[in-house]
Design a protein around this motif. Structure first.
Motif, PDB file in Angstrom:
ATOM      1  N   ASN A  19       0.830  -1.212   0.000  1.00 23.38           N
ATOM      2  CA  ASN A  19       0.000   0.000   0.000  1.00 23.38           C
ATOM      3  C   ASN A  19       0.854   1.248   0.000  1.00 23.38           C
ATOM      4  N   GLU A  66      -5.681  -7.054  -6.492  1.00 22.87           N
ATOM      5  CA  GLU A  66      -6.265  -6.030  -5.629  1.00 22.87           C
ATOM      6  C   GLU A  66      -7.220  -5.128  -6.437  1.00 22.87           C
ATOM      7  N   THR A  67      -8.474  -5.075  -6.033  1.00 20.22           N
ATOM      8  CA  THR A  67      -9.456  -4.293  -6.780  1.00 20.22           C
ATOM      9  C   THR A  67      -9.113  -2.806  -6.770  1.00 20.22           C
ATOM     10  N   ASN A  68      -8.686  -2.320  -5.617  1.00 24.32           N
ATOM     11  CA  ASN A  68      -8.369  -0.895  -5.511  1.00 24.32           C
ATOM     12  C   ASN A  68      -7.275  -0.514  -6.492  1.00 24.32           C
ATOM     13  N   TYR A 121      -8.570  -0.292  -9.948  1.00 23.29           N
ATOM     14  CA  TYR A 121      -9.345   0.949 -10.097  1.00 23.29           C
ATOM     15  C   TYR A 121      -8.414   2.128 -10.323  1.00 23.29           C
ATOM     16  N   LEU A 122      -7.427   2.240  -9.455  1.00 20.56           N
ATOM     17  CA  LEU A 122      -6.512   3.375  -9.551  1.00 20.56           C
ATOM     18  C   LEU A 122      -5.738   3.344 -10.861  1.00 20.56           C
ATOM     19  N   ASP A 182     -16.430  -5.565  -9.757  1.00 18.71           N
ATOM     20  CA  ASP A 182     -16.782  -4.305  -9.104  1.00 18.71           C
ATOM     21  C   ASP A 182     -17.274  -3.299 -10.146  1.00 18.71           C
ATOM     22  N   SER A 238     -17.635  -0.099 -10.017  1.00 17.90           N
ATOM     23  CA  SER A 238     -16.885   1.158 -10.134  1.00 17.90           C
ATOM     24  C   SER A 238     -15.653   0.947 -11.005  1.00 17.90           C
ATOM     25  N   VAL A 239     -15.064  -0.237 -10.919  1.00 13.39           N
ATOM     26  CA  VAL A 239     -13.902  -0.524 -11.754  1.00 13.39           C
ATOM     27  C   VAL A 239     -14.339  -0.624 -13.212  1.00 13.39           C
TER      28      VAL A 239
END
Lengths: 985, 440
Positions: free
Chosen positions: A299, A337-339, A342-343, A377, A379-380
Motif C-alpha cells: 500500500n 487487488e481491486t483498488n 481501479y486506480l 466491481d 466502479s472498476v
C-alpha cells in the motif's frame, strides 16, 4: 503520585458492565451527583482529583450526555505545571467549551502564557489546543504569533512541527487572518530540516499556502525535489523512524509529489533531471520484488507510485517516463487487488490524454476490455469504460465501440446512460464509414433504447440528412429494424423521420414497398407517446409527397377521429393541417412544401456537451488534449475552421417550406424542455420558419396558412415579383438563407443607434460584450468589432462569421474579415477587423454570427452588423437653385419615396439636426419656405458609381408626425434611406 | 395480518424469529434492529413504519418483542396479541428474560405455531394450550385423548374441559385497581382515572355456571326498579357516593355470555379452570383518592432550595396502606441534600435524581411531613432551567378507590350435587398506584 486514576477505571468498567441503557443512565447520574458534591467548593481538591473528575466528565460527555458544570475546574487545570493535568484540561476545553463561552477569555490567557513558556511541552499543548478549537477567534488571536514559533531558531523540532500543523488549521479556517510576511520564505527552508516530522508538517502547510499564492513559494520546488531525492535514494535503514514497512517516509514522499503538482515542470535542467531521476527511481522500485508480503508495504509503495505517476501526467513532458508509467499501470490492471485496478484505470485514463503515452495506453486495450467483461466491481468497470473512451481513436474505434456495445447488453443500469452517450460520441467522432455509424447507433437504440437520450437520435438524423451516401442505407436499415416485433420508441422516431425523408430510396424493393413502409410505421403508431405520434404524422405527410399512390391510406389515417380529434392539441393540429394539405394541394405544391430537409449546419455535437455536464473533469482533460493536438499541426487551424464554417452557414440550400416546418416542429416540441437540439439553435429557426411563410409571422399557429402562402405565393408581400412562380422561388431562397443563418437576431435596439453614430456597444449579455467602432471613407469602410469576455473563464472555440441574409448582398458588398483567435481568455478583449467595400447600393443588413463554448455549453449569438447604406453617404452642399433642379430631376415615381409617420422621439429641432448630420445628409437652410422643415442632400458613394440623394423632412408639431420625402437616383436607395431615417427621428 | 414475530435481546440480537407470511422478508429483522433498537434517537412510538412495513413492539425487561406486518392491520389487535403472547410465555416458563427465552426456544416456537396461523391469532388461552403443549417430554397420547382434545378445542366451550373434580370447591376473586392522578400544586385534580380488573381463580368441579353481580350504575338502576331489590352494603373506602359506580368501559373474558350482559346486565359465565381475568374496566368519576400530597418548594438564591412535602392519607382509619413511597425529584445540578422526616425513611438517590421517602405502613386519616434542603452547583450554562418534574407516589391500599364492589357471586351446577353454599368464596380488594403525581 498516583497517575493511573483508579476511580476513572472503575467508573468506566461499571458503565461497560451495565446491562441496559437505564442502568447506565443511573450509574451516570450517580457519578454526576458525586462529582457535583466534590466540586461544591467546600473542600479544596488537589490537582489529581480535579484531573480525575474532569476525566470522568469528559467520558460522560463522550457517552452522549450533557455536561453543564466542571468547566471552571478544567480551566484551573491549565494552571498546573504537571503535563498530565494540563493535558486533560486542554482536552476538556477543546472538546467541551463552546466558542462563545465566557471562559474562553481565561482559556486564551492561559494559551498565551503557555505559548510563551520555555517548556516546549507546554508550548506544544497550547498549539494543539489552538488547532483543535480552530475557531475564527483563535485564528484572529494567534495566527500572527505562530509563524514566529515556526521559524524561531532555537525552537525544538516538536514545537515547529506542531506550529506548522496549527498554522495549517488556522489557515484553513480563516486564510485572511494568516499574515504574509518574511516568514514565508523561511518556511520553505523547513523542507531542509533535519527532522522528518517537521518536514512532513511543513509540506502540508506549504501546500496549503501555495494554493493561495504560488509565486511566493516558487523556491520550494527545487528544495522539495532535493528532499524527495534524498528520501527516494536512501535505503530504508537510513530513515529509521520514518520507514513504514520498508518504504522510506511514504507520507512525506506523497506530500512532496503532490506539492510539485502545483507547479509546471522546473525550468532549470539540472533540477529537472534530478526530478526525472527521482521519478525513475520510484518507478524502478515498483518493479523490484516486494520486501515484505504485508499489505501495508505494498500500500505504502503504491501510494508513492501513484502520486509519482500523477506528477508525471501533470508535467506531461517526458515521453519515456510517461511510457514507463503506463507500462507499470498496465501491470496493475491484472492485479488481484481491486483498488489497484481501479486506480490504475483511473490514472491510465489521464495518461491516455497525453500524446506521448496515448499509444502506450492503447497497447493495453485488450486487458481493459477483459476488465470490462470480467470485473466484478461496478466502479472498476466504470473506470474501464472511461479508459476505453479516452484511448479510442480512429484506428481502434470500430473495435472499441463494438466491445462497448457488447458490454452494454450486460452493463449495470447505473452506467448505461453514460455508456450510451460515449458510444454515440465515439461512433460519430471516428466514423470513417457512415454506414457503420448508422448501424452502431441503431444497435444502440435497440440494445438500450431507454437510455438513448434525444440528442443521440437527433444526431443520427442530422448526420444521415447531411450525408447523401448513407441515406439509402439508413432507410434500409431502419426499415429492417422496424420489422422487429418489439422496438423501442426512439427507434420508431428515427424510423419515422428517415423513412419520411428517404423512404423513396428503398421503395424499389418489393419487400419495402411504399404501402409496406407506411403499414410498418403505422403499426407502431398506437404504441407511441404523443410527441412520437406527432412526428409520425409529419412522416406520413412526407410519405404522401414521396408516394402519391398511398395518399388515400394516409388521408384515412389523418381523418380518423383518433387523430383529427385527439385531445392532444399538437396531434390534432398536425392532423388537420396535413389533412388539408394532402387533400387540397397539387403535387407541385406538395413537392415544394414537403421537399427533403436541407442539410443541417455543422456544429459541435451537443451530445458531447451533455457528457461533459455529467463528468466535467475527465472530459475537460480529454478536450484539453484535443485542443493541444489541434494547435500543434498548424497554427492556421483556427482560421481554417472559421473559413469552413462560413460557407456551410452561408450556402443557399434548396430546402422547402415543408422542410422548415418539420424542423420547426421539433423545435416546437423541444423548446419547452430548453434543450439545444443537435446543436442547432431552434429558438431562432422557429421564427425563421414562420417568416418563411411570407412573413405571416404568427408562430406555429399560423403555420398552415403560411405554408400555403408559400405555395400559392400571392405577390402582395414580395417586393418585386414579375411572375408568381419566380416570386415563389425567389422568396423560398431568401427563406432558406434566412433559416441557414441560425440563431435569432439579438440586439436590434442597439443596432438602430448605429444608424447615426459610429461607435458604441452593439450587444451585451452576461458573458459577452460586443463593441463596434467604424469609420468610412467614400465607398469603403473599416469596422472594428471588439469582443469582451465578461466571465472569469475563457470562451473556447470562438468564431465569428458574417452571414449575408440576402444572396444579392454578395454582389453589393465586398467584405473581408481579419478573424480573431479561437479563444477569448478570461476578462480579455479581442478585436476583429472587417473591411467593407460598397460595390453597389444595398438594403439588406449583413449578420454577424458569433459562436463559442462557454463552460461546456455552445452558445450562438447573431447580431445585425451596423452596416447601412447611409454610412457610405457624404453630405453635399448646394444652393437653392441646384437643389430644386435636382429635386425635379429625381421626381419620377420610383425615385421618390415619401412616408408619413409618427415621431419616435420628442420633436426637438436641435436633436433632429444632429441626427440628420450623423446620418450623412447635409442640412441646407434657406431653401424651404418653412424654416421648421429640414432639407438636405447627400451622395452615396459606391464602387459602381455615386448616387445622389435629397431629402425633405416636414415636422407637424400638433400631430407629432413627420412627413419625409427622399429623392434619389436609384429607387431602392430612396426607399432604404427613408426607412432608416424613419427609425431615427 | 401479522407477517412475522421477532424477539430480540437488549443488544438487538435475534432470539426468536418466526415468519408467518411471505411478504415479510429476512431483512425485516434487521430493519427493526437498525431503525428502532439501535436508533440514535430513542424510539418512543410503539409502532414504527420502515419501508412500508409496520413494526409493533413491546418491551419486557430487556427483551424486545416485535410484530411486523406489511398490511394495514388493526394495531390494537396486534398489541393485544403481543400481550397475550407474553402472558402465555409467562405461564409456561415464568419471567421473560434472555436466559429463559434461550432455554425454552423449542417450546416458544411450538407455542408460536399454535397461537398464530398465517398471521391470524388463534387460541391463546394458557389453560387450553397446556392440554396439548406440555413440557414433559414426548408423551404418546392415545387416540381417544387426541380426539378429546380436538373436540374440546373446537367445541363450544373451548376454555374448559369436562370432568374436572375437586374435593373442595373454592373460588378466589381479586379486584385489583390502579389509580392514576395528576394534581396541580394547589390541590386541583387535573386528571384522574382508575383502571381495574377482576382476577379470578376457580377450583370448581364439573361445568358450573357462575353469576357475578357488581355495583355498576346501570345494573343497580335497572335492579332498583324491580321491587325488593336494595342497594349494596356499606361503603368500604368512601368512593361511590350512592353505592354504585359509573363504569366508563369494560371488557370481559371470552367465557362471559355477552348476550346475557346486553339484555339482562348480568355477568354469567362458565369459568375456565384455574386463574383467569374475568373483566377489566375503567372509571373516571367519583374516585376516592387515597393520598394527597402537598408540596412546598422555595428557592433560596441560585444554589439553595427548600422542599417541604406533606402526605395525607384519606381513607378509613381502620385501614392500613402499605409500600408507600414518595419520590421528590431534585434539580440536575444538586450537589448535596439534607432530609428530615418524622416517619419512614427518606434518602437522596443520586442515580435517580430524586429524594425517595419510604413508609412501610400508614393508617388512614394521618398526616406526615418531610422537609429537605437541597444545595446546588451553579451551572455554567444559565440558559437551561430546571423544569421541576412532578412528585410521584407509590402505594397499596386494601380497598377499591373507584368504589367497585362485588355484590354477589353465585355458582350453579345442576349435574353434580353441590350448591352455591358449598363453594368457599374469597374476595379481596387491592388498590394500587398507577401514575400518581402531584406537580410542585
Amino acid at each position: 503520585v498516583k497517575d493511573s486514576m483508579r476511580g476513572l477505571a472503575v467508573f468506566i468498567s461499571d458503565i461497560r458492565n451495565c446491562k441496559s441503557k437505564e442502568a447506565e443512565e443511573k450509574r451516570i447520574n450517580k457519578e454526576l451527583a458525586n462529582i457535583r458534591s466534590k466540586f461544591k467548593g467546600d473542600k479544596a481538591l488537589d490537582g489529581y482529583q480535579k484531573k480525575k473528575y474532569v476525566c470522568k466528565l469528559l467520558f460522560i460527555f463522550l457517552l452522549g450526555n450533557d455536561i453543564d458544570f466542571g468547566h471552571m475546574e478544567a480551566v484551573n487545570l491549565l494552571n498546573s505545571n504537571k503535563y498530565t493535568e494540563k493535558q486533560i484540561g486542554y482536552l476538556f476545553i477543546s472538546v467541551l467549551i463552546s466558542e462563545n463561552n465566557e471562559l474562553m477569555r481565561l482559556v486564551q490567557q492561559n494559551l498565551k502564557n503557555d505559548l510563551a513558556s520555555r517548556n516546549p511541552v507546554h508550548v506544544n499543548l497550547a498549539l494543539e489546543c489552538i488547532a483543535n478549537i480552530g475557531s475564527k477567534e483563535m485564528a484572529e488571536m494567534f495566527a500572527p504569533e505562530i509563524p514566529k514559533l515556526l521559524v524561531m531558531g532555537d525552537a525544538g523540532d516538536t514545537v515547529k512541527q506542531s506550529a506548522a500543523l496549527c498554522l495549517l488549521k488556522l489557515f484553513r479556517t480563516a486564510p485572511e487572518m494568516v499574515p504574509i510576511g518574511d516568514w514565508t520564505s523561511r518556511v520553505i527552508h523547513l523542507l531542509n530540516d533535519q527532522h522528518m516530522g517537521v518536514v512532513t508538517a511543513a509540506v502540508s502547510l506549504i501546500e496549503a499556502l501555495v494554493k493561495r499564492n504560488p509565486d511566493d513559494f516558487k523556491g520550494c520546488v527545487s528544495l522539495s525535489i532535493s528532499r524527495l531525492a534524498r528520501i527516494v535514494t536512501s535505503s530504508y535503514t537510513d530513515l529509521q523512524d520514518y520507514t513504514y514497512y520498508f518504504v522510506p517516509a511514504p507520507w512525506l514522499s506523497v506530500k512532496l509529489l503532490r506539492l510539485l503538482q502545483n507547479y509546471p515542470p522546473p525550468e532549470d535542467t539540472t533540477v529537472r533531471n534530478r526530478l526525472a531521476e527521482c521519478l525513475e527511481t520510484i518507478l524502478n522500485k515498483a518493479v523490484e520484488p516486494p520486501k515484505s508480503k504485508k499489505v501495508q508495504h505494498s500500500n505504502a509503495k503504491n501510494a508513492v507510485l501513484f502520486e509519482a505517476i500523477s506528477l508525471i501526467i501533470h508535467m506531461d513532458s517526458d515521453p519515456s517516463l510517461l511510457v514507463r508509467a503506463c507500462s507499470q499501470l498496465g501491470q496493475f490492471l491484472s492485479n488481484r487487488e481491486t483498488n489497484l485496478r481501479y486506480l490504475a484505470l483511473e490514472s491510465m485514463c489521464l495518461l491516455a490524454t497525453s500524446e506521448f503515452s496515448h499509444d502506450a495506453v492503447k497497447r493495453h486495450q485488450e486487458t481493459v476490455v477483459t476488465a470490462l467483461k470480467s470485473e466484478r466491481d461496478v466502479s472498476v468497470r466504470q473506470r474501464a469504460v472511461d479508459l476505453l473512451y479516452a484511448m479510442c481513436d480512429r484506428s481502434n474505434a470500430e473495435e472499441i465501440v463494438g466491445e462497448m456495445l457488447t458490454y452494454l447488453e450486460t452493463a449495470d443500469y447505473s452506467i448505461r446512460g453514460e455508456l450510451v452517450l460515449k458510444i454515440a460520441i465515439l461512433a460519430e467522432k471516428y466514423a470513417s464509414d457512415y454506414t457503420w455509424y448508422v448501424d452502431t447507433i441503431l444497435n444502440l437504440i435497440r440494445l438500450a433504447g431507454d437510455f438513448v437520450s434525444e440528442e443521440v437520435w437527433y444526431r443520427v438524423i442530422q448526420i444521415v440528412i447531411n450525408r447523401e451516401d448513407v441515406q439509402a442505407y439508413a432507410a434500409k436499415t431502419v426499415f429492417e429494424a422496424l420489422e422487429a416485433p418489439a422496438c423501442h420508441e426512439n427507434m420508431v422516431k428515427v424510423g419515422g423521420y428517415i423513412l419520411g425523408e428517404f423512404g423513396n430510396l428503398i421503395a424499389g424493393d418489393a419487400r419495402s414497398s411504399p404501402s409496406t413502409q407506411f403499414q410498418l410505421l403505422h403499426g407502431k403508431f398506437h404504441l407511441c407517446s404523443p410527441p412520437t405520434r406527432a412526428l409520425l404524422l409529419s412522416a406520413y405527410i412526407k410519405l404522401v409527397n414521396l408516394f402519391p399512390e398511398i395518399r388515400e391510406d394516409i388521408i384515412a389515417v389523418l381523418e380518423s377521429d383518433a387523430n383529427l380529434r385527439n385531445s392532444n392539441v399538437e396531434i390534432q393540429q398536425r392532423a388537420s393541417e396535413y389533412l388539408s394539405l394532402a387533400r387540397n394541394s397539387t403535387q407541385d405544391v406538395l413537392a415544394t412544401v414537403l421537399e427533403e430537409m436541407p442539410p443541417f449546419p455543422e456544429r459541435e455535437s451537443s451530445i458531447l456537451a451533455q457528457l461533459r455536464k455529467k463528468k466535467p473533469a475527465v472530459e475537460d482533460a480529454i478536450r484539453a488534449r484535443g485542443e493541444k493536438q489541434q494547435q500543434r499541426p498548424a497554427s492556421g487551424a483556427a482560421d481554417g475552421a472559421a473559413a469552413s464554417a462560413a460557407p456551410t452557414a452561408a450556402t443557399p440550400t434548396s430546402g422547402g417550406g415543408g422542410g422548415v416546418k418539420l424542423q420547426g416542429d421539433i423545435a416546437g416540441a423541444e423548446s419547452n424542455t430548453d434543450s439545444d437540439l443537435l446543436g442547432l439553435d431552434f429558438g431562432g429557426s422557429a421564427p425563421a420558419a414562420a417568416a418563411g411563410g411570407g412573413g405571416a409571422g404568427g408562430g406555429s399557429v399560423d403555420l398552415l396558412s403560411s405554408i400555403l402562402d408559400v405555395g400559392v405565393s400571392s405577390s402582395s408581400s414580395s417586393s418585386a415579383a414579375p411572375s408568381a412562380a419566380s416570386g415563389a422561388s425567389a422568396q423560398r431562397k431568401t427563406v432558406v438563407v434566412g433559416a441557414g443563418a441560425s440563431g435569432s437576431i439579438v440586439g436590434e435596439e442597439n443596432w438602430h443607434k448605429f444608424v447615426c453614430k459610429n461607435s458604441g456597444v452593439l450587444y451585451e449579455n452576461d458573458i459577452l460584450q460586443v463593441g463596434v467602432k467604424c469609420d468610412y471613407q467614400q465607398s469603403s469602410g473599416r469596422i472594428v468589432v471588439y469582443y469582451g469576455n465578461k466571465t472569469p473563464a475563457p470562451l473556447a472555440q470562438f468564431a465569428s462569421v458574417i452571414n449575408l441574409p440576402d444572396s444579392s448582398l454578395t454582389n453589393q458588398l465586398g467584405i473581408q474579415v481579419k478573424p480573431v483567435g479561437d479563444r477569448v481568455g478570461a476578462s480579455e478583449q479581442v478585436n476583429e477587423v472587417i473591411t467593407v467595400d460598397c460595390m453597389a447600393e444595398f438594403s439588406a443588413c449583413p449578420l454577424l454570427n458569433i459562436r463559442f463554448v462557454y463552460s461546456g455549453v455552445a452558445q450562438s449569438i447573431t447580431l445585425k452588423l451596423p452596416l447601412t447604406i447611409n454610412k457610405f453617404m457624404q453630405s453635399s452642399e448646394m444652393d437653392s437653385a441646384t437643389f430644386f433642379q435636382h429635386w425635379k430631376q429625381l421626381s419620377q415615381p420610383e425615385q421618390e419615396c415619401q412616408k408619413i409617420f409618427q415621431a419616435k422621439f420628442p420633436m426637438d429641432a436641435e436633436t433632429t439636426k444632429t441626427k440628420i448630420l450623423g446620418f450623412g445628409f447635409s442640412l441646407l437652410s434657406n431653401i424651404d419656405s418653412n424654416p421648421a422643415n429640414f432639407v438636405g442632400a447627400g451622395i452615396v458613394q459606391t464602387k459602381s458609381g455615386n448616387i445622389g440623394s435629397l431629402f425633405r423632412l416636414e415636422p407637424n408639431q400638433q400631430a407629432q408626425m413627420y412627413r419625409l420625402t427622399v429623392h434619389s437616383i436609384k429607387p431602392g436607395v430612396s426607399k432604404r434611406l427613408c426607412e432608416l431615417l424613419e427609425t431615427q427621428i | 395480518m401479522i407477517g412475522g414475530l421477532f424477539v430480540y435481546n437488549h443488544k438487538g440480537e435475534v432470539l426468536i424469529s418466526r415468519v408467518y407470511r411471505d411478504d415479510i422478508g429476512r431483512n425485516a429483522v434487521d430493519a427493526f434492529r437498525v431503525n428502532v433498537i439501535h436508533a440514535r434517537q430513542q424510539v418512543r412510538s410503539p409502532v414504527t413504519n420502515i419501508a412500508h412495513t409496520s413494526f409493533f413492539h413491546i418491551k419486557r425487561s430487556n427483551i424486545w418483542i416485535c410484530a411486523a406486518a406489511k398490511k394495514n392491520v388493526n394495531a390494537a389487535l396486534v398489541f393485544q396479541f403481543l400481550y397475550k403472547m407474553v402472558e402465555v410465555m409467562g405461564n409456561y416458563f415464568g419471567k421473560i428474560n434472555e436466559d429463559n427465552i434461550k432455554n425454552n426456544f423449542v417450546l416458544i416456537y411450538e407455542l408460536l405455531d399454535e397461537i398464530m396461523d398465517y398471521g391470524y391469532p388463534q387460541n391463546t388461552d394458557t389453560g387450553i394450550l397446556k392440554t396439548y403443549i406440555t413440557q414433559q417430554g414426548i408423551k404418546s397420547q392415545t387416540k381417544e385423548e387426541t380426539t378429546k382434545i380436538t373436540n374440546q378445542v373446537t367445541g363450544q366451550i373451548a376454555w374448559r374441559r369436562e370432568g374436572i373434580k375437586y374435593r373442595r370447591n373454592e373460588l378466589f376473586l381479586d379486584v385489583i385497581e390502579s389509580v392514576n392522578l395528576l394534581m396541580s400544586p394547589q390541590g386541583q385534580v387535573l386528571s384522574a382515572h382508575v383502571s381495574g380488573r377482576v382476577q379470578m381463580k376457580s377450583f370448581l368441579s364439573g361445568m358450573p355456571e357462575c353469576k357475578f353481580g357488581i355495583n355498576d350504575k346501570i345494573v343497580v338502576d335497572s335492579k332498583r326498579q324491580e321491587p325488593g331489590a336494595t342497594s349494596g352494603g356499606g361503603n368500604l373506602g368512601g368512593g361511590g357516593k350512592a353505592g354504585h359506580i359509573a363504569i366508563d368501559d369494560c371488557q370481559f373474558h371470552q367465557c362471559v355470555k355477552l348476550s346475557k350482559f346486553d339484555t339482562e346486565h348480568a355477568i354469567s359465565f362458565i369459568p375456565p379452570d384455574g386463574e383467569f381475568e374475568l373483566m377489566r374496566y375503567r372509571t373516571t368519576k367519583d374516585i376516592s383518592l387515597p393520598f394527597r400530597v402537598i408540596p412546598l418548594v422555595r428557592e433560596i438564591g441560585r444554589t439553595k432550595m427548600e422542599v417541604k412535602v406533606v402526605v395525607k392519607s384519606n381513607f378509613k382509619p381502620s385501614l392500613l396502606a402499605q409500600k408507600v413511597e414518595v419520590r421528590i425529584p431534585t434539580p440536575l445540578n444538586t450537589s448535596g441534600v439534607q432530609v428530615i422526616c418524622m416517619k419512614g425513611k427518606a434518602r437522596y438517590k443520586a442515580s435517580d435524581n430524586a429524594i425517595v421517602w419510604k413508609i412501610k405502613r400508614m393508617g388512614g386519616m394521618k398526616e406526615w411531613q418531610l422537609s429537605a434542603e437541597i444545595d446546588m452547583l451553579s451551572a455554567t450554562d444559565k440558559a437551561k432551567k430546571w423544569t421541576r418534574p412532578p412528585i410521584s407516589m407509590n402505594f397499596e391500599v386494601p380497598f377499591a378507590p373507584s368504589g367497585f364492589k362485588v355484590r354477589y357471586l353465585k355458582v350453579f351446577e345442576s349435574k353434580l350435587n353441590y350448591s352455591d353454599h358449598d363453594v368457599i368464596k374469597w374476595v379481596r380488594y387491592i388498590g394500587k398506584s398507577g401514575l400518581y403525581e402531584t406537580r410542585c
